[in-house]
Design an enzyme around this catalytic site. Structure first.
Site, PDB file in Angstrom:
ATOM      1  N   HIS A 192       0.806  -1.232   0.000  1.00 49.93           N
ATOM      2  CA  HIS A 192       0.000   0.000   0.000  1.00 49.93           C
ATOM      3  C   HIS A 192       0.826   1.263   0.000  1.00 49.93           C
ATOM      4  CE1 HIS A 192      -3.962  -1.878   0.772  1.00 49.93           C
ATOM      5  NE2 HIS A 192      -3.243  -2.790   1.406  1.00 49.93           N
ATOM      6  N   LYS A 247      -8.605  13.675   4.333  1.00 49.90           N
ATOM      7  CA  LYS A 247      -7.672  12.532   4.354  1.00 49.90           C
ATOM      8  C   LYS A 247      -6.696  12.763   5.485  1.00 49.90           C
ATOM      9  CE  LYS A 247      -6.555  13.726   0.068  1.00 49.90           C
ATOM     10  NZ  LYS A 247      -6.647  12.483  -0.646  1.00 49.90           N
ATOM     11  N   LYS A 266       0.677  14.392   0.848  1.00 46.23           N
ATOM     12  CA  LYS A 266      -0.683  14.648   0.348  1.00 46.23           C
ATOM     13  C   LYS A 266      -0.906  16.136   0.056  1.00 46.23           C
ATOM     14  CE  LYS A 266      -2.526  10.688   2.970  1.00 46.23           C
ATOM     15  NZ  LYS A 266      -3.156   9.764   1.997  1.00 46.23           N
ATOM     16  N   THR A 294      -8.518   6.441  -2.058  1.00 45.17           N
ATOM     17  CA  THR A 294      -9.864   5.913  -2.261  1.00 45.17           C
ATOM     18  C   THR A 294     -10.890   7.016  -2.016  1.00 45.17           C
ATOM     19  OG1 THR A 294      -9.772   5.109   0.014  1.00 45.17           O
ATOM     20  CG2 THR A 294      -9.383   3.497  -1.727  1.00 45.17           C
TER      21      THR A 294
END
Ligand code: 26V
Length: 826
Positions: A370, A561, A567, A669
Site C-alpha cells: 500500500h 484525508k 498529500k 480511495t
C-alpha cells in the site's frame, strides 16, 4: 451420536423481517437483553435493543452461510488486516437486509426515531486511514459477492484517537469505543489460542533421526475471539470478521499465586492483557515499538492457528491440500509474520520437511503493498526479533539463505544485487525488511492502482520482479457503493434509482445508464437539488459544531484525508492564501464564492503534520474574520475526521482535492467516494486519479502538475525551490506572509522553519506544482460559473465511476489472486 449441526427449523422459527416481529422483538430485547422497561430506557438502550434484534437476524444467516461453505468444501479466503475502519454498522445492516422501513415503523410504535438512534452508535475506528477503510470495503464486497471470505483483525479497546482542536491545534484524546459494550459482537470465550513470546530454541533429533527444533521457556498470552457479522447486500450471505483480544494465560496465575504474590500476579495478568489495548496511530513512521511487534505476532499466530484448526476439522490432516482450501491475503506487511508462523507450525508442529512446508506456505499467502514511501516500509531490528521471536528469526534467516542462494545462482557474484534483495538490511543496525519477506513468501504481490503497480515493478521490487515476472499483479482499489452512495447520500441515491432502478447498488457498472441523463436539463436540475440538500445539511452541521456560517450555494472545495506532507494540504493552503490576496487586492474580483473544507488527523508524533493543521486554522481565522471575504471565501476545518464525518462531508462536495506529489499516493480511495457523489476531481496524475481521469474523460476532470516521471526527473536533475519562490511573485507573497506571521501575529515565527524547509528542500515539490495548481483552480472557478455545464460533468462523473466499486476490486482478487468462486445458498 447425532451431531447437533443444523437445528432446523430454528427452535423459534426464523426471525421475521417484518415490522410486527420486530416490534415484539424490540420489547423482548429491551427487557431481556438490556434489562430495562419502556419508562426507564434511554435512547442508547433502544439503540442496543435494535442492534440486538438485527444481530439475531444476521446470526441466523451467518450460521447458514458457514454451513453452506462447509458443505461445499470450497477454498476460503482469509483477509488479514491490523486495521479496519468500520464506522457505524446499523444503517448499513438495515439497508443490506432491506429492513429499514420496518425498523423505522417498529420504533415509531414506541415513539422513537431511527435516525436519532443511529446517531448514537459508536463509529468503530480500528484503523488509521485508507488501508483500514479499504479492508472494511473489501469485507462488504466479499459478503455481497457471496464469497467465502473471513476478516481477521485485532479488537483494540482504544481505536484511533479522538481529535479535538484547542486553540487551533490538534489535541488527541483516547477513544473508548467499547465503553457501552459492543452489542454487535459475539464473544467466543472457548475460541482460545495460546500465543508465545521470548524463550529460546532447542534442537533435537526426532524418531527418524532428523534434526528438529523446539521453542521453549516462552511467555504465553491467550488470544480470544470476538465475532462480528458482515452482511452482504440483499443476499443471505453473512460473513464473519473475527477480532482477537488478549487474555492472560492461566499458567501465569498458578505460578505466581503459588508463590504467594497475589497482587503482583494480578498485575502481570493485567500487563499481558494490555497487548490489544491500543491501535498504533501512526500512518507512516515506524517507531521501534516493541508492543507493536508483539501485536503483530499475537494477531498472526492466533489467526494462523484458527485457520489451520478450521482446515483440519474439515479436511483432516492432509496438509498438502492447504493451498487448495486456504488463501491468506496480507493487508500490507503488518501481518507478514503469518508467513513465518505458518511455516513454523508446518515444520515444528506438523513435522513437514522444509521444501514441502515452504512450498505450501508460499502457495497459500499473497501480499498487498500500500505504499512505496521508504519511511513507511516496516523493518524490525534483528535484536528485537531475536529477543521476542527467536524461532521466527531463525526461520527468516533460513528463508533468506535459500533465497539468496537462488539469486546468486541466477546472477553469480552480484553482491550489490544480493545486498539489495536480502531480507536483512545490514546497514545501521541490522533489521528485517518485512516487504522483502512478504514478497518471497507470497505467490502473488499486488499494487493498488496501475501507476503504483508499475512503480513497484520499477523501483521497490525491481530485483524481485526480474526474478519472478509473474508475481506482481495490479488490483486497483474500489469502495463500497452501499455505504458511500446508497447509505451516505440518500438524495442522490434516490435520484439515480428513480432513473435507472436500484440495481446499481449491487452492480455499479449500471451507473453507465445515467449517461444520457447528463444531457437532460431536468435531470441536471434534479441533480443540483440533491447536491444542494447535502450541502445544506453539512452547512447545518458546520454551524452547530463550529459556529461558522457557510453558504450552500458556494463551491464546496473539499480535501479530506490523513494530514501528510506528501498529500500536500500545504499546496491547498497556498492556493487559499493566493486567492485571499487576489480577492483583497481587487474588491470586484469574483471568481466563484468558495468554501474550502478540510479534515483529517495527524499522527500524534508527526510534528510537521500537526503544524499544518495549525496553519490551516490560523489562515481560516484571518480569512473568515475579514469582512472583505464575506460571500467570497470561507475556510473550514472539520475536526475528528472519521467514517461518520466522511459520510457527512463527501456527499456535499463539489470539488475533490487529490493533489499528492505524483508517484507518492499508492491509490487513494477518497477520490472514488467523492467522484461517486458527483464531486469533480482536481488532481495530479497520481495513484487512482489517472484511472479516474481515463474513466470519466479528460474534459471532466481538472489535472495539473508534474507526472511521476517528470517529478522523478526534476529531483534527479537538481530541484531549486528557492528559484521558484523568487520567480513567482504571488507564491513569494503567500510564503512571505506565512513566514512573517501574517496569520500568526501572536507568534510571528510559528511557521518560519516550515517555510524555510520548503525553500531549502521541498521534498514533495509543492513549489514546483504551485503555479500550475493555481491556474488549474482558476479553470475550476470559471467552470463553476456555468452551473449547467458543471452539473453535466458531475453527472457524467457519477455515471462513469462504475469501475471503482470494491465489488470489482474483490472480483479481481478472486480471479487473479485467490482463485475462489461465489457460494450461493438459500
Ligand atoms: C504504517 C504503519 C506503521 C506502523 C504503525 C501503524 C501503521 C499503519 C499504517 C502504515 C502504512 C499505511 C499505508 C496506507 O495506509 N496506505 C494507503 O493505502 C490505501 C489503500 O490501498 C491507498 O489508497 C493509499 O493511497 C495509501 O496511502
Amino acid at each position: 451420536m447425532a451431531t447437533p449441526g443444523r437445528l432446523r427449523p430454528f427452535p423459534l422459527g426464523y426471525l421475521g423481517l417484518d415490522a410486527a416481529s420486530l416490534t415484539e422483538a424490540l420489547a423482548d430485547k429491551l427487557v431481556h437483553d438490556i434489562g430495562k422497561d419502556g419508562t426507564h430506557a434511554t435512547d442508547r438502550d433502544w439503540l442496543h435493543a435494535v442492534i440486538r434484534a438485527v444481530r439475531d437476524r444476521l446470526i441466523e444467516r451467518a450460521l447458514e452461510t458457514e454451513r453452506a461453505y462447509a458443505a461445499a468444501g470450497v477454498r476460503r479466503v482469509y483477509y488479514l488486516s491490523m486495521e479496519y475502519l468500520l464506522g457505524r454498522a446499523l444503517g448499513n445492516a438495515l439497508l443490506n437486509l432491506d429492513f429499514e422501513e420496518e425498523t423505522r415503523a417498529a420504533l415509531a410504535a414506541y415513539g422513537r426515531e431511527l435516525e436519532a438512534l443511529e446517531g448514537l452508535e459508536e463509529d468503530a475506528a480500528l484503523g488509521n486511514g485508507g488501508l483500514g477503510r479499504l479492508a472494511a470495503c473489501i469485507l462488504d464486497s466479499m459478503a455481497t459477492l457471496r464469497l467465502p471470505g473471513y476478516g481477521y483483525g485485532i479488537r483494540y479497546e482504544y481505536g484511533l484517537f479522538r481529535q479535538r482542536i484547542e486553540n487551533g491545534e490538534q489535541v488527541e484524546y483516547p477513544e473508548s469505543w467499547l465503553r457501552y459494550g459492543n452489542p454487535w459482537e459475539f464473544p467466543r470465550p472457548e475460541r482460545l489460542y495460546p500465543v508465545h513470546f521470548g524463550g529460546r530454541v532447542e534442537s533435537y533429533r526426532d524418531a527418524a533421526g532428523r534434526l528438529r527444533f523446539r521453542w521453549v521457556d516462552t511467555e504465553e498470552v491467550i488470544a480470544m475471539a470476538y465475532d462480528l457479522p458482515v452482511p452482504g447486500w440483499r443476499t443471505n450471505t453473512v460473513n464473519t470478521l473475527r477480532l482477537w483480544g488478549a487474555k492472560a494465560s492461566r499458567e501465569l496465575d498458578l505460578r505466581a499465586f503459588n508463590a504467594g504474590e497475589y497482587v503482583r500476579a494480578v498485575e502481570r495478568k493485567i500487563e499481558s492483557e494490555k497487548l490489544t489495548a491500543v491501535l498504533y496511530p501512526d500512518d507512516t513512521t515506524e517507531r521501534g515499538r516493541e508492543l507493536r511487534l508483539r501485536q503483530e505476532h499475537f494477531f498472526v499466530s492466533a489467526t494462523v492457528q484458527d485457520i489451520l484448526a478450521r482446515f483440519r476439522q474439515e479436511h483432516g490432516d492432509d496438509l498438502a491440500r492447504l493451498p487448495d482450501k486456504v488463501s491468506i491475503q496480507l493487508n500490507d506487511t503488518h501481518p507478514a509474520l503469518a508467513i513465518v508462523e505458518l511455516l513454523r507450525l508446518l515444520l515444528d508442529e506438523h513435522g513437514l520437511d522444509w521444501d514441502t512446508a515452504w512450498d505450501l506456505t508460499r502457495r497459500t499467502c499473497s501480499y498487498t503493498n500500500h505504499t512505496l514511501m521508504p519511511e513507511a516500509l516496516e523493518r524490525w531490528p534483528v535484536a528485537l526479533m531475536e529477543r521476542l521471536l527467536p524461532r521466527h528469526l531463525q526461520l527468516i534467516y533460513e528463508i533468506n539463505r535459500r533465497f539468496l542462494e537462488e539469486v546468486n545462482h541466477r546472477h553469480p557474484g552480484d553482491v550489490t544485487r544480493l545486498r539489495a534483495l536480502s531480507l536483512i538490511d545490514e546497514e545501521g543496525g541490522r533489521s528485517v525488511r518485512m516487504a522483502h519477506l512478504a514478497f518471497v513468501g507470497s505467490h502473488r504481490v499486488n499494487g493498488v492502482a496501475r501507476l503504483h503497480t508499475r512503480l513497484m515493478r520499477e523501483t521497490l521490487f525491481r530485483g524481485f520482479h526480474e526474478l519472478w515476472p509473474e508475481r506482481i499483479v495490479n488490483v486497483t482499489n474500489g469502495v463500497t457503493p452501499r455505504r458511500w452512495l446508497h447509505h451516505a447520500n440518500r438524495p442522490l441515491a434516490s435520484l439515480i434509482s428513480s432513473r435507472i432502478g436500484h440495481g446499481w447498488v449491487g452492480a455499479l457498472e449500471q451507473l453507465a445508464r445515467l449517461e444520457p441523463a447528463a444531457e437532460e436539463a431536468a435531470f441536471r436540475e434534479a441533480f443540483r437539488a440533491a447536491k444542494r440538500a447535502c450541502k445544506a445539511r453539512l452547512a447545518d452541521l458546520v454551524r452547530e459544531r463550529l459556529g461558522i456560517a457557510i453558504d450552500p450555494d458556494s463551491l464546496y472545495d473539499v480535501q479530506v484525508k490523513r494530514i501528510h506532507e506528501y498529500k500536500r494540504q500545504l499546496l491547498n493552503v497556498l492556493h487559499v492564501v493566493t486567492l485571499y490576496n487576489r480577492l483583497r487586492a481587487d474588491p470586484h474580483y469574483e471568481p466563484a464564492p468558495r468554501t474550502v473544507i478540510l479534515a483529517g488527523k495527524a499522527a500524534p508524533g508527526y510534528r510537521v503534520a500537526k503544524l499544518i493543521i495549525r496553519l490551516i486554522h490560523d489562515v481560516a481565522a484571518v480569512v473568515n474574520a475579514d469582512p472583505a471575504m464575506r460571500g467570497r471565501l470561507r475556510v473550514v476545518f472539520v475536526p475528528n475526521y472519521d467514517v461518520t464525518t466522511a459520510e457527512d462531508i463527501i456527499p456535499a462536495a463539489d470539488l475533490s482535492e487529490q493533489i499528492s506529489t505524483a508517484g507518492t499516493e499508492a491509490s487513494g480511495t477518497g477520490c472514488m467516494k467523492l467522484g461517486l457523489n458527483g464531486a469533480l476531481l482536481i488532481g495530479t496524475l497520481d495513484g487512482a486519479n489517472i484511472e479516474i481521469r481515463e474513466a470519466v474523460g479528460e474534459g471532466n476532470v481538472f489535472t495539473f502538475g508534474l507526472d511521476a516521471d517528470a517529478a522523478a526527473a526534476l529531483r534527479a536533475n537538481g530541484y531549486h525551490p528557492r528559484a521558484r519562490y523568487e520567480a513567482e511573485p504571488e507564491l513569494k507573497l503567500a510564503l512571505d506572509m506565512i513566514r512573517g506571521g501574517h496569520f500568526s501575529p501572536g507568534e510571528p515565527d510559528r511557521y518560519a522553519a516550515l517555510v524555510e524547509s520548503l525553500l531549502a528542500r521541498d521534498r514533495y515539490l509543492v513549489l514546483a506544482d504551485y503555479t500550475d495548481y493555481v491556474a488549474c483552480q482558476q479553470r475550476v472557478a470559471e467552470a463553476w460559473r456555468d452551473p449547467d455545464g458543471w452539473s453535466r460533468r458531475a453527472v457524467l462523473t457519477v455515471a462513469r465511476m462504475g469501475r471503482f466499486s470494491s465489488d470489482r476490486t474483490v472480483r479481481d482478487y478472486a480471479e487473479r489472486v485467490w482463485g475462489v468462486r461465489p457460494v450461493p445458498h438459500e
